[in-house]
Motif scaffolding. Structure first.
Motif, PDB file in Angstrom:
ATOM      1  N   UNK A 489     -58.418  21.668 110.331  1.00  0.00           N
ATOM      2  CA  UNK A 489     -57.585  21.875 109.368  1.00  0.00           C
ATOM      3  C   UNK A 489     -58.267  21.940 108.065  1.00  0.00           C
ATOM      4  N   UNK A 490     -59.474  21.216 108.151  1.00  0.00           N
ATOM      5  CA  UNK A 490     -60.335  21.236 106.507  1.00  0.00           C
ATOM      6  C   UNK A 490     -61.685  21.758 106.844  1.00  0.00           C
ATOM      7  N   UNK A 491     -62.310  22.793 106.052  1.00  0.00           N
ATOM      8  CA  UNK A 491     -63.605  23.037 106.086  1.00  0.00           C
ATOM      9  C   UNK A 491     -64.182  22.779 104.438  1.00  0.00           C
ATOM     10  N   UNK A 492     -65.252  21.997 104.482  1.00  0.00           N
ATOM     11  CA  UNK A 492     -65.972  21.696 103.367  1.00  0.00           C
ATOM     12  C   UNK A 492     -67.316  22.513 103.148  1.00  0.00           C
ATOM     13  N   UNK A 493     -67.825  23.012 102.355  1.00  0.00           N
ATOM     14  CA  UNK A 493     -68.860  24.002 102.376  1.00  0.00           C
ATOM     15  C   UNK A 493     -69.338  23.787 101.037  1.00  0.00           C
ATOM     16  N   UNK A 494     -71.009  24.063 101.230  1.00  0.00           N
ATOM     17  CA  UNK A 494     -71.753  24.287  99.854  1.00  0.00           C
ATOM     18  C   UNK A 494     -73.046  24.859 100.378  1.00  0.00           C
ATOM     19  N   UNK A 495     -73.518  25.842  99.654  1.00  0.00           N
ATOM     20  CA  UNK A 495     -74.747  26.766  99.839  1.00  0.00           C
ATOM     21  C   UNK A 495     -74.534  27.675 101.029  1.00  0.00           C
ATOM     22  N   UNK A 496     -73.355  28.242 101.133  1.00  0.00           N
ATOM     23  CA  UNK A 496     -73.072  29.351 102.185  1.00  0.00           C
ATOM     24  C   UNK A 496     -72.649  30.577 101.586  1.00  0.00           C
ATOM     25  N   UNK A 497     -72.419  31.528 102.353  1.00  0.00           N
ATOM     26  CA  UNK A 497     -71.940  32.946 101.751  1.00  0.00           C
ATOM     27  C   UNK A 497     -70.620  32.762 101.528  1.00  0.00           C
ATOM     28  N   UNK A 498     -70.163  32.931 100.029  1.00  0.00           N
ATOM     29  CA  UNK A 498     -68.881  32.564  99.720  1.00  0.00           C
ATOM     30  C   UNK A 498     -67.764  33.793  99.998  1.00  0.00           C
ATOM     31  N   UNK A 499     -68.327  34.902 100.234  1.00  0.00           N
ATOM     32  CA  UNK A 499     -67.240  36.188 100.769  1.00  0.00           C
ATOM     33  C   UNK A 499     -67.052  35.762 102.296  1.00  0.00           C
ATOM     34  N   UNK A 500     -67.812  35.461 102.955  1.00  0.00           N
ATOM     35  CA  UNK A 500     -67.813  35.148 104.378  1.00  0.00           C
ATOM     36  C   UNK A 500     -67.051  34.006 104.664  1.00  0.00           C
ATOM     37  N   UNK A 501     -66.998  32.914 103.803  1.00  0.00           N
ATOM     38  CA  UNK A 501     -66.445  31.676 103.939  1.00  0.00           C
ATOM     39  C   UNK A 501     -64.803  31.968 103.543  1.00  0.00           C
ATOM     40  N   UNK A 502     -64.693  32.956 102.576  1.00  0.00           N
ATOM     41  CA  UNK A 502     -63.426  32.798 102.183  1.00  0.00           C
ATOM     42  C   UNK A 502     -62.689  33.873 103.178  1.00  0.00           C
ATOM     43  N   UNK A 503     -63.357  34.595 103.644  1.00  0.00           N
ATOM     44  CA  UNK A 503     -62.832  35.398 105.110  1.00  0.00           C
ATOM     45  C   UNK A 503     -62.411  34.694 106.245  1.00  0.00           C
ATOM     46  N   UNK A 504     -63.249  33.497 106.390  1.00  0.00           N
ATOM     47  CA  UNK A 504     -63.078  32.584 107.675  1.00  0.00           C
ATOM     48  C   UNK A 504     -61.888  31.818 107.177  1.00  0.00           C
TER      49      UNK A 504
END
Length: 531
Positions: A489-504
């Motif tokens: 239910x929660x993803x925390x992210x830093x230093x990753x591909x932003x567009x790909x993260x948004x899609x996921x």
């Protein structure tokens, strides 16, 4: 609004909410930044006990750094008026945070003596931050030396029976060595010590192939006099780049143990490490960053097969898997510099209560190079949950040369992992790189995961989170597979591909949170800031 003004207005509200005679609002005003209290008689009605409670609350909510004028300190409170000073000086608990920073000065030392006296019999929280931001990395040129540490301890050792927490941060080894030497006699008096953090903040000793320096001071000194020094309340210990006499250790009955950034040649043997763990049946949090215990030497190389381990305090021959069962460990953080060593070490643990796992490839930050391929580790962890029809993966040889993808084919024996991936609720991955297929199998083994933290991972990890659905819809006659981690239910992210993260995130409909790798409770991050 200053602290004095805040207290005054809080007292006004307190008076107005009681049946006492209310303060007249016009009797309080701020003139040119100074607070004028004309309703003096009403404020004086506040009993000392309540005033003391307000002082303690104010101090607990603020930093005690006397060098920062914006923070609230006992000194500030004691200089408001005569009555406040008398009350403040009568409360030993106000003066218990002892802080010394580099460069030390006569003013700091005088303040320390005053606070030690004013704290009376209250337990002490001690922070010695003796790091020099301008240090040139030469061990012999640092401005804080052995003699300086000895002088500081001259002030603190008479109050050792009142130490509650001790945090010592240094750049070099000499002050740590002096601390270990001069605190040996006080072990039996440490009846209040609850937390201990000793740190030599030079993470690069953990790099693969590095040995401890200076060699002349490498001997293993007993902590607080060794295992004969019972520290009854000690529950949390962090040793960062600091080694002790592991065979005579007072580390027992801990709930939290962290070993970080040590040179490989000063770490305990597997048997010594297992003995320490056996005396901590209530351990809940375990962290190993850099190197853990040494396996028996093989051809002169640290990292061979373990010769013995400890079960319940008795030494027995090593039977391999799960020799160290830690029934109550719920949080395990592991930062590795060598994939083969990582798998061999993890194969010794049996953690049936594990709920949070933090994995980090620290070699990337230590050597300023791209992370290694973590596929052998992730595949090995995932294989524990595969059924008989799935591919199982072997335990790498400790001295084998790592390749980009050493795992292929199936073998008869299953994974030796006893880390229950399927029971994990929180997973943190930092600088973990692997192929998409490996991430997919690994995530598939963590079916109960609720929170996922990603920091500096490669894009394949995010692609794996999409499952086969995104790719299948672009291929005719392809069957889309469900995305892994159905309970996420929660993803925390830093230093990753932003567009790909948004899609996921949009595709899965999960909550996205940002987090700071250095400040988060997840994986370790910047080696320089780990202290």
């Amino acid at each position: 609004m200053s602290f004095t003004e805040s207290v005054a207005f809080a007292l006004f509200d307190w008076h107005c909410s009681t049946s006492r005679l209310p303060l007249i609002k016009q009797s309080m005003e701020v003139v040119h930044g100074s607070l004028s209290l004309r309703g003096r008689r009403s404020i004086d009605r506040l009993p000392n006990e309540l005033l003391s409670a307000i002082f303690i609350f104010a101090i607990d909510q603020h930093c005690h750094d006397e060098s920062d004028p914006s923070t609230t300190s006992p000194t500030t409170i004691s200089q408001i008026c005569h009555r406040w000073r008398q009350v403040a000086l009568s409360i030993g608990g106000l003066w218990t945070n002892i802080v010394l920073t580099f460069p030390t000065s006569n003013g700091q030392l005088t303040r320390t003596l005053n606070w030690l006296e004013r704290s009376k019999t209250s337990p002490l929280d001690i922070l010695l931050d003796l790091r020099d931001p301008a240090w040139d990395w030469d061990e012999d040129t640092h401005g804080f030396r052995w003699a300086d540490m000895k002088a500081v301890l001259t002030l603190l050792l008479p109050c050792a029976s009142r130490w509650r927490t001790v945090e010592l941060l240094t750049d070099t080894w000499a002050p740590i060595f002096a601390f270990l030497v001069h605190t040996r006699p006080v072990g039996p008096s440490l009846n209040r010590l609850e937390k201990l953090h000793l740190a030599r903040c030079n993470a690069y000793f953990a790099a693969k192939g590095e040995l401890f320096a200076p060699a002349a001071l490498s001997q293993h000194l007993p902590l607080f006099g060794g295992d004969e020094a019972v520290v009854p309340r000690l529950r949390e210990v962090t040793l960062t780049g600091v080694h002790i006499d592991w065979s005579a250790s007072p580390l027992a009955n801990l709930t939290k143990l962290e070993l970080k950034y040590h040179a490989a040649d000063v770490m305990p043997s597997v048997a010594q490490f297992a003995q320490i763990l056996a005396t901590c049946p209530d351990l809940e949090v375990l962290a190993i960053v850099g190197r853990g215990p040494q396996f028996a030497a093989s051809n002169g190389i640290i990292g061979g097969t373990a010769s013995s381990v400890v079960h319940g305090g008795s030494s027995q021959p090593d039977s391999g898997t799960g020799s160290m069962k830690l029934a109550r460990v719920t949080q395990f953080s592991f930062g590795f510099v060598d994939i083969n060593y990582a798998v061999q070490l993890l194969s010794l643990f049996d953690l049936p209560a594990l709920r949070e796992l933090n994995l980090e490839d620290v070699s990337a930050s230590l050597l300023f190079q791209p992370p290694d391929d973590a596929a052998p580790l992730l595949e090995w962890l995932a294989a524990a949950t595969h059924d008989a029809n799935d591919t199982a993966f072997p335990l790498p040889d400790a001295n084998a040369t790592s390749t980009s993808n050493p795992i292929s084919g199936s073998i008869e024996s299953p994974s030796t992992s006893r880390l229950p991936m399927i029971l994990l609720e929180t997973l943190s991955l930092h600088s973990i790189h692997a192929p998409r297929s490996t991430f997919a199998r690994f995530f598939g083994a963590c079916a109960g995961l609720h929170v996922l933290r990603l920091c500096e991972v490669n894009a394949e990890a995010l692609v794996a989170l999409e499952g086969g659905s995104a790719a299948a819809k672009h291929r005719k006659n392809s069957v889309a597979s469900a995305a892994p981690l159905p309970q996420l239910h929660t993803i925390s992210a830093r230093g990753v591909d932003e567009s790909l993260l948004t899609r996921v995130v949009q595709g899965r409909g999960v909550q996205l949170k940002s987090f700071d790798c250095e400040g988060d409770s997840g994986p370790e991050s910047d080696a320089d800031d780990d202290c």
